[in-house]
Design an enzyme around this catalytic site. Structure first.
Site, PDB file in Angstrom:
ATOM      1  N   ASP A  88      -7.128   6.777  -4.620  1.00  0.00           N
ATOM      2  CA  ASP A  88      -5.991   7.616  -5.022  1.00  0.00           C
ATOM      3  C   ASP A  88      -6.098   9.072  -4.552  1.00  0.00           C
ATOM      4  OD1 ASP A  88      -7.263   7.445  -8.439  1.00  0.00           O
ATOM      5  OD2 ASP A  88      -7.806   8.850  -6.835  1.00  0.00           O
TER       6      ASP A  88
ATOM      7  N   ASN B 218     -12.114   4.788  -6.071  1.00  0.00           N
ATOM      8  CA  ASN B 218     -10.670   5.014  -6.108  1.00  0.00           C
ATOM      9  C   ASN B 218     -10.131   5.454  -4.750  1.00  0.00           C
ATOM     10  OD1 ASN B 218     -11.124   4.451  -8.761  1.00  0.00           O
ATOM     11  ND2 ASN B 218     -10.968   6.574  -9.444  1.00  0.00           N
TER      12      ASN B 218
ATOM     13  N   TYR C 207       0.814  -1.220   0.000  1.00  0.00           N
ATOM     14  CA  TYR C 207       0.000   0.000   0.000  1.00  0.00           C
ATOM     15  C   TYR C 207       0.848   1.271   0.000  1.00  0.00           C
ATOM     16  CZ  TYR C 207      -4.240  -2.630   0.068  1.00  0.00           C
ATOM     17  OH  TYR C 207      -5.246  -3.473  -0.335  1.00  0.00           O
TER      18      TYR C 207
ATOM     19  N   GLY D 166     -15.629   4.808 -15.938  1.00  0.00           N
ATOM     20  CA  GLY D 166     -14.386   4.059 -15.805  1.00  0.00           C
ATOM     21  C   GLY D 166     -14.384   2.954 -14.780  1.00  0.00           C
TER      22      GLY D 166
ATOM     23  N   HIS E 269     -14.143   3.078  -0.971  1.00  0.00           N
ATOM     24  CA  HIS E 269     -13.143   2.020  -0.716  1.00  0.00           C
ATOM     25  C   HIS E 269     -11.980   2.548   0.107  1.00  0.00           C
ATOM     26  CE1 HIS E 269     -14.609  -0.451  -4.429  1.00  0.00           C
ATOM     27  NE2 HIS E 269     -15.413  -0.558  -3.401  1.00  0.00           N
TER      28      HIS E 269
HETATM   29  P1  OAD Z   1     -11.137  -1.985 -13.222  1.00  0.00           P
HETATM   30  O1  OAD Z   1      -9.698  -2.084 -13.502  1.00  0.00           O
HETATM   31  O2  OAD Z   1     -11.897  -3.236 -12.968  1.00  0.00           O
HETATM   32  O3  OAD Z   1     -11.884  -1.241 -14.439  1.00  0.00           O
HETATM   33  C1  OAD Z   1     -11.360  -0.069 -14.988  1.00  0.00           C
HETATM   34  C2  OAD Z   1     -12.304   0.353 -16.098  1.00  0.00           C
HETATM   35  O4  OAD Z   1     -11.861   1.601 -16.604  1.00  0.00           O
HETATM   36  C3  OAD Z   1     -12.400  -0.604 -17.300  1.00  0.00           C
HETATM   37  O5  OAD Z   1     -13.755  -0.808 -17.624  1.00  0.00           O
HETATM   38  C4  OAD Z   1     -11.703   0.167 -18.426  1.00  0.00           C
HETATM   39  O6  OAD Z   1     -12.262  -0.129 -19.689  1.00  0.00           O
HETATM   40  C5  OAD Z   1     -11.978   1.597 -18.008  1.00  0.00           C
HETATM   41  N1  OAD Z   1     -11.038   2.597 -18.507  1.00  0.00           N
HETATM   42  C6  OAD Z   1      -9.733   2.439 -18.817  1.00  0.00           C
HETATM   43  N2  OAD Z   1      -9.201   3.637 -19.237  1.00  0.00           N
HETATM   44  C7  OAD Z   1     -10.213   4.552 -19.177  1.00  0.00           C
HETATM   45  C8  OAD Z   1     -10.317   5.948 -19.461  1.00  0.00           C
HETATM   46  N3  OAD Z   1      -9.277   6.657 -19.892  1.00  0.00           N
HETATM   47  N4  OAD Z   1     -11.505   6.561 -19.279  1.00  0.00           N
HETATM   48  C9  OAD Z   1     -12.594   5.860 -18.842  1.00  0.00           C
HETATM   49  N5  OAD Z   1     -12.558   4.537 -18.533  1.00  0.00           N
HETATM   50  C10 OAD Z   1     -11.385   3.894 -18.704  1.00  0.00           C
HETATM   51  O7  OAD Z   1     -11.284  -0.959 -11.998  1.00  0.00           O
HETATM   52  P2  OAD Z   1     -12.572  -0.646 -11.097  1.00  0.00           P
HETATM   53  O8  OAD Z   1     -13.822  -0.950 -11.821  1.00  0.00           O
HETATM   54  O9  OAD Z   1     -12.424   0.708 -10.569  1.00  0.00           O
HETATM   55  O10 OAD Z   1     -11.630  -2.489  -5.050  1.00  0.00           O
HETATM   56  O11 OAD Z   1     -12.381  -1.718  -9.912  1.00  0.00           O
HETATM   57  C11 OAD Z   1     -13.317  -1.720  -8.887  1.00  0.00           C
HETATM   58  C12 OAD Z   1     -12.693  -2.152  -7.598  1.00  0.00           C
HETATM   59  O12 OAD Z   1     -12.122  -3.454  -7.788  1.00  0.00           O
HETATM   60  C13 OAD Z   1     -11.566  -1.301  -7.091  1.00  0.00           C
HETATM   61  O13 OAD Z   1     -11.951  -0.169  -6.386  1.00  0.00           O
HETATM   62  C14 OAD Z   1     -10.826  -2.285  -6.194  1.00  0.00           C
HETATM   63  C15 OAD Z   1     -10.850  -3.486  -7.111  1.00  0.00           C
HETATM   64  O14 OAD Z   1     -10.755  -4.670  -6.433  1.00  0.00           O
HETATM   65  C16 OAD Z   1     -11.058  -2.691  -3.835  1.00  0.00           C
HETATM   66  O15 OAD Z   1      -9.885  -2.746  -3.701  1.00  0.00           O
HETATM   67  C17 OAD Z   1     -12.004  -2.843  -2.716  1.00  0.00           C
END
Ligand code: OAD
Length: 283
Positions: free
Chosen positions: A114, A112, A76, A212, A131
């Site tokens: 971040d 996020n 982390y 996203g 989160h």
């Molecule tokens: P993911 O990595 O699963 O998904 C990221 C998404 O962003 C994908 O659908 C991509 O197509 C999209 N993407 C990529 N570049 C982009 C851009 N420039 N503009 C818009 N979209 C874009 O990440 P999350 O869905 O955020 O949880 O993941 C959800 C959770 O799963 C996270 O918060 C984390 C993870 O396990 C925990 O840690 C609790």
């Protein structure tokens, strides 16, 4: 309905302005991709690439923290460095702009950790970090506290927690703090992650904009379902289709804007601002 022509998106914005409820922005790792923060499930994603010695998911659990706190903290602190090295992008800035234009009709629920929404200027009051935040730690379920700046930001991948840092993150009772992030083997709560408030906002929203995310985690899916069943339009912004955009295309309840956050979030904000302003002027 895939709206390449603005008209129908305009109509959705005007209807949402008239509705009176908040415009809720549900954001995922994709909104920070253009700031250089890896996503989770993309090609260079955290879950895809993993940490030096472990599958990253194996480090994101309270049982791993109990067994190997040095490794978990190392992971982390490495991510904290990556996030601190990134800057808010056009999409984060557009949301800050949207909040200033219509604060009472605005809310972010972000997956996020971040901190980029807050660093773009979005208020803590209207930014639910569902989160957690990688810049914070806590003692058990105590209130989140900033990780001391004495703990270095440029933390190389694979480095584990050393005694010097451990001393900075241990309280008088000798308890080592834990990262203020939601682990896979943990549940959401209202106090730490604004669980109920996020769901309530989705139930009451005039529009849910989903930016996203692949929608793999629990609360975001519940929020999408709550908004959908309340009849609100779902606007999905993503360069790739996913189950959420498929649902919108199948039902026509909203729009799928196929492209990046940097491309579509500022555009959507520019459509919503005048609609909300003219609605506010009629009240
Ligand atoms: P993911 O990595 O699963 O998904 C990221 C998404 O962003 C994908 O659908 C991509 O197509 C999209 N993407 C990529 N570049 C982009 C851009 N420039 N503009 C818009 N979209 C874009 O990440 P999350 O869905 O955020 O949880 O993941 C959800 C959770 O799963 C996270 O918060 C984390 C993870 O396990 C925990 O840690 C609790």
């Amino acid at each position: 309905m895939k709206t390449d022509d603005g008209d129908s998106l305009d109509d959705l914005c005007l209807d949402a302005a008239e509705h009176g409820g908040p415009i809720v922005w549900l954001t995922g790792a994709g909104i920070s991709a253009e700031s250089g923060v890896p996503t989770f499930r993309g090609e260079d994603g955290y879950w895809t690439v993993g940490s030096k010695n472990y599958r990253a998911q194996d480090l994101a659990t309270s049982s791993a923290l109990a067994e190997m706190p040095e490794e978990v903290w190392g992971w982390y602190l490495y991510r904290r460095g990556v996030c601190r090295g990134a800057k808010p992008n056009l999409a984060h800035q557009a949301l800050f702009d949207m909040e200033r234009a219509a604060p009472d009709r605005f809310l972010i629920a972000t997956q996020n950790v971040d901190g980029l929404h807050l660093r773009a200027g979005s208020s803590r009051e209207r930014t639910y970090e569902i989160h957690g935040n990688v810049d914070f730690m806590r003692f058990g379920d105590g209130d989140p506290l900033p990780i001391p700046d004495a703990v270095p930001f440029d933390w190389p991948k694979g480095r584990t927690l050393g005694d010097a840092e451990r001393a900075q993150m241990t309280n008088d009772a000798g308890v080592l703090a834990r990262p203020h992030v939601l682990f896979f083997d943990e549940c959401y709560s209202e106090r730490l992650y604004r669980f109920e408030s996020s769901l309530l906002a989705a139930q009451r929203c005039a529009m849910l904009v989903i930016v996203g995310t692949t929608g793999q985690t629990n609360l975001p899916i519940q929020m999408a379902e709550a908004a959908f069943h309340a009849g609100a339009p779902l606007i999905v912004i993503n360069p790739e289709p996913n189950p959420l955009s498929d649902a919108v295309e199948r039902t026509g309840q909203g729009a799928f804007l196929c492209g990046t956050a940097g491309e579509h979030v500022p555009r959507l904000v520019d459509m919503l601002k005048p609609a909300l302003a003219s609605e506010a002027s009629t009240i």
